[in-house]
Scaffold this active site. Structure first.
Site, PDB file in Angstrom:
ATOM      1  N   ASP A  56     -27.437  -4.621   3.659  1.00  0.00           N
ATOM      2  CA  ASP A  56     -26.229  -4.152   4.763  1.00  0.00           C
ATOM      3  C   ASP A  56     -26.141  -5.357   5.717  1.00  0.00           C
ATOM      4  OD1 ASP A  56     -24.870  -1.822   5.651  1.00  0.00           O
ATOM      5  OD2 ASP A  56     -26.287  -1.834   7.376  1.00  0.00           O
ATOM      6  N   GLU A  98     -23.585  -7.612   1.768  1.00  0.00           N
ATOM      7  CA  GLU A  98     -22.070  -6.973   2.160  1.00  0.00           C
ATOM      8  C   GLU A  98     -21.434  -8.021   3.220  1.00  0.00           C
ATOM      9  OE1 GLU A  98     -20.687  -3.609   5.324  1.00  0.00           O
ATOM     10  OE2 GLU A  98     -22.764  -4.036   5.399  1.00  0.00           O
ATOM     11  N   ARG A 121     -17.918  10.667   4.780  1.00  0.00           N
ATOM     12  CA  ARG A 121     -19.210  10.754   4.172  1.00  0.00           C
ATOM     13  C   ARG A 121     -19.814  12.459   4.086  1.00  0.00           C
ATOM     14  NH1 ARG A 121     -23.296   6.085   7.048  1.00  0.00           N
ATOM     15  NH2 ARG A 121     -21.372   4.730   7.878  1.00  0.00           N
ATOM     16  N   HIS A 162     -18.634   4.015   2.286  1.00  0.00           N
ATOM     17  CA  HIS A 162     -19.242   4.821   3.269  1.00  0.00           C
ATOM     18  C   HIS A 162     -18.518   4.417   4.711  1.00  0.00           C
ATOM     19  CE1 HIS A 162     -22.018   1.397   2.795  1.00  0.00           C
ATOM     20  NE2 HIS A 162     -22.241   1.962   4.013  1.00  0.00           N
ATOM     21  N   ASP A 163     -18.164   3.044   4.771  1.00  0.00           N
ATOM     22  CA  ASP A 163     -17.786   2.260   5.836  1.00  0.00           C
ATOM     23  C   ASP A 163     -16.146   2.442   6.131  1.00  0.00           C
ATOM     24  OD1 ASP A 163     -20.130   1.502   6.966  1.00  0.00           O
ATOM     25  OD2 ASP A 163     -20.283  -0.123   5.574  1.00  0.00           O
ATOM     26  N   ASP A 205     -15.592   7.428   9.338  1.00  0.00           N
ATOM     27  CA  ASP A 205     -16.900   7.992   9.443  1.00  0.00           C
ATOM     28  C   ASP A 205     -16.867   9.095  10.685  1.00  0.00           C
ATOM     29  OD1 ASP A 205     -19.396   8.489   9.618  1.00  0.00           O
ATOM     30  OD2 ASP A 205     -20.084   6.473  10.278  1.00  0.00           O
TER      31      ASP A 205
END
Length: 263
Positions: free
Chosen positions: A25, A54, A169, A120-121, A165
């Protein structure tokens, strides 16, 4: 040194427990020195382990300096966002763009690139393309045909929605009616393209002809090609040996769609 040693032990702990790979991450904000040392310690005990970093931009230096094995290929997502979001981005543009992304890296890294449409980002891909299922299906067909490792964000097979977000999610919708829909069945047919060795491992060529873009994958004298079109007006295009198609009738695309053929 103490921090580096601590994280070496963290990684080795999980690798010893059987974890084969790690997604790192925000890895682009950590020093080269840190990742090289972590990776060397990991490979000494687990030579088949796998690091995916990432990074939202180009990652040549990270991959070529013995830090990661692969990277999340956000530029692939950005290319499709521009293609579908701008009516001026035509078949020639997307062909050139995908080709330019491909030549950034050696084949060793292209084959391991983690290609994605959302995560998720980011907002979910279904939201990003304004809930257009024709564009959605074409996007996933391109994801299957593009060299590298395709990533499917959970719920995309049932067209889950979600902006940024935390809405991207939300928990999996296990009771969705889409599991039994014709569109879900077609989504699975698109994913099944990846079972074809030439599409998984073949050499890659990009091109455009008369307003139709294409990606070719060739292996052991077998070639599979996806021809695709973005538009609202019909465009003539005749091809044989189709194995999967959307909005294509054998003689023309009637709107945004694709056809995969064995050549």
């Amino acid at each position: 040194p103490e921090v580096l040693e601590y994280f070496k032990n963290v990684v080795l702990f999980w690798a010893d427990m059987g974890v084969d790979g790690f997604r790192l991450d925000v890895a682009f904000e950590v020093s080269y020195y840190f990742w090289r040392n972590i990776k060397q310690a990991l490979l000494a005990k687990h030579p088949d382990s796998y690091f995916i970093g990432e990074d939202w931009m180009n990652s040549e230096k990270r991959l070529d300096n013995f830090q990661w094995d692969s990277v999340m290929n956000y530029p692939f997502r950005f290319a499709l966002m521009r293609y579908f979001g701008d009516e001026n981005k035509d078949s020639k543009w997307i062909s050139n763009r995908l080709s330019s992304l491909y030549v950034r890296y050696t084949n060793t890294y292209n084959d391991k690139m983690l290609n994605l449409l959302d995560s998720h980002d980011t907002p979910r891909w279904y939201n990003t393309i304004n809930f257009d299922r024709d564009k959605y299906f074409l996007s996933y067909a391109l994801l299957m045909m593009y060299p590298g490792v395709p990533e499917i964000y959970y719920g995309n097979e049932i067209f889950m929605e979600g902006e940024q977000d935390p809405f991207n999610r939300r928990g999996m919708e296990w009771d969705s009616k889409e599991f039994d829909s014709e569109d879900n069945k077609f989504f699975k047919e698109i994913l099944n393209l990846r079972k074809i060795d030439a599409i998984k491992y073949g050499e890659t060529r990009f091109g455009e002809t008369n307003g139709i873009a294409y990606i070719k994958r060739s292996l052991n004298k077998e070639t599979y090609t996806i021809y695709f079109y973005k538009g609202d007006k019909p465009i003539k295009f005749e091809i044989k040996n189709a194995i999967l198609s959307k909005n294509y009738n054998g003689k023309e695309f009637n709107k945004t769609g694709f056809v995969v053929v064995k050549e």
